[in-house]
Design an enzyme around this catalytic site. Structure first.
Site, PDB file in Angstrom:
ATOM      1  CB  SER A  55      -2.466 -41.096  -0.779  1.00 34.18           C
ATOM      2  OG  SER A  55      -3.630 -41.199  -1.570  1.00 34.18           O
ATOM      3  NE  ARG A 303      -1.396 -45.433   7.522  1.00 36.46           N
ATOM      4  CZ  ARG A 303      -2.303 -45.881   8.399  1.00 36.46           C
ATOM      5  NH1 ARG A 303      -2.739 -47.123   8.327  1.00 36.46           N
ATOM      6  NH2 ARG A 303      -2.784 -45.069   9.324  1.00 36.46           N
ATOM      7  CB  THR A 339      -7.344 -36.534  -0.204  1.00 36.45           C
ATOM      8  OG1 THR A 339      -6.317 -37.533  -0.268  1.00 36.45           O
ATOM      9  CG2 THR A 339      -6.746 -35.230   0.305  1.00 36.45           C
ATOM     10  CB  CYS A 495       4.133 -58.157   7.503  1.00 33.30           C
ATOM     11  SG  CYS A 495       5.224 -56.748   7.840  1.00 33.30           S
ATOM     12  CB  CYS A 519       7.121 -51.581  11.838  1.00 33.00           C
ATOM     13  SG  CYS A 519       5.377 -51.134  11.880  1.00 33.00           S
ATOM     14  CB  CYS A 522       1.137 -50.856   6.549  1.00 35.35           C
ATOM     15  SG  CYS A 522       1.268 -52.584   7.058  1.00 35.35           S
ATOM     16  CB  CYS A 525       0.374 -57.041  11.944  1.00 35.45           C
ATOM     17  SG  CYS A 525       0.894 -55.481  12.725  1.00 35.45           S
TER      18      CYS A 525
END
Length: 550
Positions: A55, A303, A339, A495, A519, A522, A525
């Protein structure tokens, strides 16, 4: 699976992020206050708590103040850097215009907030949870939802360990463990694989708008100390994006570092758009490059982010379980914060479950959870901004910002537009490739801008190479048969980790190659694939990125 062992708990929590840890802490606090025993465990697929947490982050402490009022004096690193300056820039290709505070509602001014690592906040919260008796199991990925005979959620099972890519058991094979509970909280973050399953089974999205997402990419930089201003927060709109939803951020945090990143709304239309390259191009803007020159990039990650807002929040409780945090989608998009809302949702679910357990109930629906959330400050906050993201998506960045800003101002004054705008699923927005022009991106200079593979290296991503690929295709022919001729297979570009490649096209034999080891989890895809042919499932526990300070 008859060879799996099982463990019994009152509450099992899937995900060691801020929502899951807050729920665990609140359950134990209530148990201590009333002299009762409540058994709680947290499963975390990352190698440690915080390993998969990404974040910005600028954090509103309202929920933390409610949960652990002494956190500022109790060793929490978040307290080190309160926000001292708040800037919002509109970027053109070469210049910028700052928005005066007078033009933005007060809730967007970041007064009383803090900037720092959300991963480190979660590590601190995990320590507090363990002090209270919560059992935390990092490196164990929840791979399956378990059900009672009446259809209620019974718990989850962790994935098997030591399975080869061909499905054979390796010498170190260990079957997964079943964790049974009175109530199971799903706190997997945006687009969780088990959350997606329970949403489908219990039809939790029947009364809401579809969830929409942004792809957030982030880097940490050590910068020239002369340029570092602890607590300075900068957000940007405009260049290099044109008609797309998104923007950049740059936060001056502790230890001479800045956290910077770029978010691209996944409802974009041009299949040639390359979110990672838009991020790298954004860093070359004179106002951003000036801050970074002379510095050194130290980390990278990406992410997906919930952007649907209040109208996309699904039904939260179902027999034996509940959705909390970003599994449900409580991000306040204009504030770029989620958050505090995630933590509060976990606390409210914990209070509902504790009351149910105290009444001798298990595996029923926590009917009090959703009404409590609807009466909380989460609902008030998200209702105020509910038209912001869809206004920009519908009317474009310029007019959309005016519409969104007007609506937020009016709602902050207890009035507002007499309607709620709707969303369109992100996988349904792409134009065919013959309807748009390809986008030419500059090559990275290796100083300010970089390529994807060198970036993935800085995410410390690792997966056991000989394991089943966790990026599964429902139909292996679709990428070449449909996505390539219609959209030039956009997975090659959306991606942010270079997982998907079309190879063999130069010799007339194209195929999709999946580099699953790259990978970073995130989930882009799983969201953006136009045919919804890609299904992201958890890899072996402990795999994925290992973010140290993100």
């Amino acid at each position: 699976m008859h060879d799996r062992e099982s463990m019994e708990y009152d509450v099992v929590i899937v995900g060691g992020g801020p929502a899951g840890l807050s729920a665990a802490i609140r359950l134990k606090q209530l148990a201590a206050e009333q002299g009762r025993e409540v058994s709680v465990c947290v499963l975390e697929k990352g190698s440690e708590i915080g390993a998969h947490i990404l974040s910005g982050a600028v954090i509103d402490p309202i929920a933390l103040d409610e949960l652990l009022p002494d956190w500022r004096e109790d060793g929490c690193a978040l307290a080190e850097v309160p926000v001292t300056e708040n800037h919002h820039w509109f970027l053109s290709a070469k210049g910028k215009v700052g928005m005066p505070h007078l033009f933005t509602p007060g809730f967007m001014h970041n007064k009383g907030t803090y900037t720092g690592s959300l991963g480190n906040l979660c590590r601190w919260l995990a320590g507090k949870a363990e002090e209270l008796g919560v059992e935390i199991f990092p490196g164990f990925a929840a791979a399956e939802v378990l059900f009672n005979e009446d259809g209620s959620v019974k718990g989850v099972a962790t994935g098997d360990m030591g399975v080869a890519r061909d499905g054979e058991h390796k010498p170190d094979y260990q079957p997964g463990m079943e964790l049974h509970a009175g109530y199971t909280f799903f706190a997997e973050g945006a687009r969780g694989s088990l959350t997606k399953e329970v949403k489908r089974i219990f039809d939790l999205e029947r009364d809401c708008q579809p969830q929409v997402y942004g792809l957030g990419m982030k880097e940490l930089w050590d910068i020239d100390p002369k340029k570092h201003v602890p607590g300075r927060v900068i957000h940007t709109q405009g260049w290099p994006l044109k008609d797309e939803v998104g923007g950049g951020f740059l936060y001056h945090q502790a230890n001479g570092q800045v956290a910077l990143g770029f978010v691209v709304g996944l409802g974009y239309k041009n299949p040639y758009l390359y979110p990672f390259e838009e991020f790298q191009r954004w860093k070359q803007h004179p106002a951003i490059r000036e801050i970074l020159e002379g510095g050194r990039r130290v980390s990278y990650g990406a992410r997906a982010i919930n952007e649907g807002g209040w109208q996309s929040v699904p039904t939260l409780a179902f027999p034996g379980g509940a959705l909390i945090g970003c599994s449900a989608g409580f991000v306040n998009v204009p504030r770029i914060k989620g958050t505090h809302t995630a933590m509060k949702s976990g606390m409210l679910a914990a209070e509902a479950a504790f009351a149910a357990l105290g009444a001798g109930r298990r595996s029923d629906t926590l009917e009090s959870y959703q009404p409590a959330l609807n009466e909380s400050w989460i609902a008030k906050e998200l209702k105020t901004v509910r038209n912001a993201e869809p206004a920009i998506a519908k009317f474009g960045p310029a007019l959309g910002t005016v519409v969104a800003g007007t609506d937020m101002w009016m709602r902050s004054l207890k009035i507002g537009l007499p309607f709620t705008l709707k969303h369109h699923r992100d996988n349904e927005t792409l134009y065919r490739k013959d309807m748009v022009a390809p986008i030419a991106y500059p090559k990275p200079d290796g100083v300010i801008s970089f390529d994807r593979l060198s970036s993935v290296f800085l995410s410390n991503t690792n997966h056991e190479e000989d394991q089943p690929i966790h990026l599964t295709l429902k139909d292996a022919t679709v990428p070449v048969r449909i996505n390539l001729p219609l959209y030039d297979e956009p997975a090659q570009r959306y991606c942010p980790a270079g997982v998907y490649e079309i190879v063999g096209e130069d010799v007339g034999d194209p195929r999709l190659q999946i580099n699953a080891q790259n990978c970073v989890h995130c989930k882009t895809c799983d969201i953006k694939d136009p045919t919804q042919n890609i299904n992201w499932v958890v890899p072996e526990g402990g795999g994925g990125p290992n973010y140290p300070n993100m």
